[in-house]
Design a protein around this motif. Sequence first.
Motif, mmCIF file in Angstrom:
data_model
loop_
_atom_site.group_PDB
_atom_site.id
_atom_site.type_symbol
_atom_site.label_atom_id
_atom_site.label_comp_id
_atom_site.label_asym_id
_atom_site.label_seq_id
_atom_site.Cartn_x
_atom_site.Cartn_y
_atom_site.Cartn_z
ATOM 1 N N HIS A 1 -8.157 9.834 -4.934
ATOM 2 C CA HIS A 1 -6.705 9.872 -4.761
ATOM 3 C C HIS A 1 -6.061 9.855 -6.148
ATOM 4 O O HIS A 1 -6.472 9.082 -7.026
ATOM 5 C CB HIS A 1 -6.220 8.675 -3.957
ATOM 6 C CG HIS A 1 -6.699 8.676 -2.539
ATOM 7 N ND1 HIS A 1 -6.155 7.871 -1.585
ATOM 8 C CD2 HIS A 1 -7.672 9.389 -1.907
ATOM 9 C CE1 HIS A 1 -6.764 8.076 -0.429
ATOM 10 N NE2 HIS A 1 -7.693 8.992 -0.610
ATOM 11 N N LYS B 1 0.815 -1.219 0.000
ATOM 12 C CA LYS B 1 0.000 0.000 0.000
ATOM 13 C C LYS B 1 0.845 1.265 0.000
ATOM 14 O O LYS B 1 0.354 2.343 0.273
ATOM 15 C CB LYS B 1 -0.965 -0.029 1.184
ATOM 16 C CG LYS B 1 -1.962 -1.166 1.022
ATOM 17 C CD LYS B 1 -3.002 -1.173 2.086
ATOM 18 C CE LYS B 1 -3.929 -2.353 1.816
ATOM 19 N NZ LYS B 1 -5.045 -2.436 2.674
ATOM 20 N N SER C 1 -3.389 8.592 -7.217
ATOM 21 C CA SER C 1 -2.887 7.272 -7.611
ATOM 22 C C SER C 1 -4.016 6.385 -8.144
ATOM 23 O O SER C 1 -3.790 5.513 -8.983
ATOM 24 C CB SER C 1 -2.181 6.593 -6.444
ATOM 25 O OG SER C 1 -3.039 6.487 -5.329
ATOM 26 N N ASN C 2 -5.252 6.604 -7.707
ATOM 27 C CA ASN C 2 -6.394 5.842 -8.223
ATOM 28 C C ASN C 2 -6.938 6.439 -9.519
ATOM 29 O O ASN C 2 -7.509 5.723 -10.340
ATOM 30 C CB ASN C 2 -7.502 5.759 -7.178
ATOM 31 C CG ASN C 2 -7.130 4.847 -6.031
ATOM 32 O OD1 ASN C 2 -6.435 3.861 -6.216
ATOM 33 N ND2 ASN C 2 -7.567 5.185 -4.846
ATOM 34 N N THR D 1 2.855 4.191 -1.984
ATOM 35 C CA THR D 1 2.711 4.886 -3.255
ATOM 36 C C THR D 1 4.039 5.531 -3.600
ATOM 37 O O THR D 1 4.645 6.199 -2.763
ATOM 38 C CB THR D 1 1.627 5.986 -3.146
ATOM 39 O OG1 THR D 1 0.400 5.384 -2.760
ATOM 40 C CG2 THR D 1 1.440 6.706 -4.463
ATOM 41 N N LEU E 1 -5.679 4.700 -12.607
ATOM 42 C CA LEU E 1 -6.296 3.418 -12.973
ATOM 43 C C LEU E 1 -7.773 3.551 -13.322
ATOM 44 O O LEU E 1 -8.298 2.782 -14.123
ATOM 45 C CB LEU E 1 -6.128 2.426 -11.815
ATOM 46 C CG LEU E 1 -4.684 2.164 -11.377
ATOM 47 C CD1 LEU E 1 -4.667 1.361 -10.079
ATOM 48 C CD2 LEU E 1 -3.914 1.475 -12.479
ATOM 49 N N ASN E 2 -8.444 4.500 -12.691
ATOM 50 C CA ASN E 2 -9.880 4.687 -12.889
ATOM 51 C C ASN E 2 -10.139 6.182 -13.091
ATOM 52 O O ASN E 2 -10.582 6.866 -12.167
ATOM 53 C CB ASN E 2 -10.640 4.147 -11.678
ATOM 54 C CG ASN E 2 -12.130 4.203 -11.880
ATOM 55 O OD1 ASN E 2 -12.636 4.250 -13.014
ATOM 56 N ND2 ASN E 2 -12.868 4.222 -10.781
ATOM 57 N N ARG F 1 -11.385 6.852 -1.798
ATOM 58 C CA ARG F 1 -10.140 6.491 -2.498
ATOM 59 C C ARG F 1 -10.154 6.828 -3.986
ATOM 60 O O ARG F 1 -9.120 7.073 -4.581
ATOM 61 C CB ARG F 1 -9.842 5.008 -2.286
ATOM 62 C CG ARG F 1 -9.576 4.676 -0.819
ATOM 63 C CD ARG F 1 -9.127 3.244 -0.618
ATOM 64 N NE ARG F 1 -7.950 2.874 -1.369
ATOM 65 C CZ ARG F 1 -6.691 3.197 -1.039
ATOM 66 N NH1 ARG F 1 -6.463 3.906 0.021
ATOM 67 N NH2 ARG F 1 -5.679 2.800 -1.795
ATOM 68 N N LYS F 2 -11.328 6.848 -4.599
ATOM 69 C CA LYS F 2 -11.384 7.106 -6.035
ATOM 70 C C LYS F 2 -10.851 8.492 -6.375
ATOM 71 O O LYS F 2 -10.457 8.736 -7.511
ATOM 72 C CB LYS F 2 -12.790 6.909 -6.586
ATOM 73 C CG LYS F 2 -13.812 7.932 -6.154
ATOM 74 C CD LYS F 2 -15.168 7.600 -6.764
ATOM 75 C CE LYS F 2 -16.215 8.637 -6.425
ATOM 76 N NZ LYS F 2 -17.487 8.322 -7.075
#
Length: 154
Positions: free
Chosen positions: A142, A35, A144-145, A37, A148-149, A139-140
């Motif tokens: 962040h 976890k 770093s997310n 980053t 990916l999304n 989290r969505k």
Amino acid sequence: MAYEIERKFLVDISKIDTLDEGYIIKQGYIETTNKTTVRVRIRDQNAFLTIKGENNGIKRLEFEYEIPLDDANVMLEKLCLKSVIDKTRYELKVGNHVWEIDIFHGINKGLIVAEIELNDENETFDIPDWVTKEVTSERKYHNSNLILNPYSQW
């Protein structure tokens, strides 16, 4: 030991009178198996490597080091996940704090987020009227997310 204590909010940009000159940020993330980053960031002509630990509420370990710009460009191209975060950051002083407002571009265009860094988890601060919703624990939002999304796919 360095800690980051940060809260994150959505913004109604129409309620902000003016924004001073911002700066361009391009950043990517090196994939990890835990976890932690690992971020590579270029801010104008300066580059940084940042390592962040797992969130514990709004607090986490953070270590940031300036690196050569050429190295950062190679890391973004060769080591980071293929997507990158492109955004313009503005700073606004409200009360005793500086808020960082990020207006995202590219695959995250349309997303506007404000962050405030605190010295203590229980520190009080003024919430400006342009803040609409706190998303610290979502989290969505962040960065770093968002690699990916991306926001454009929500």
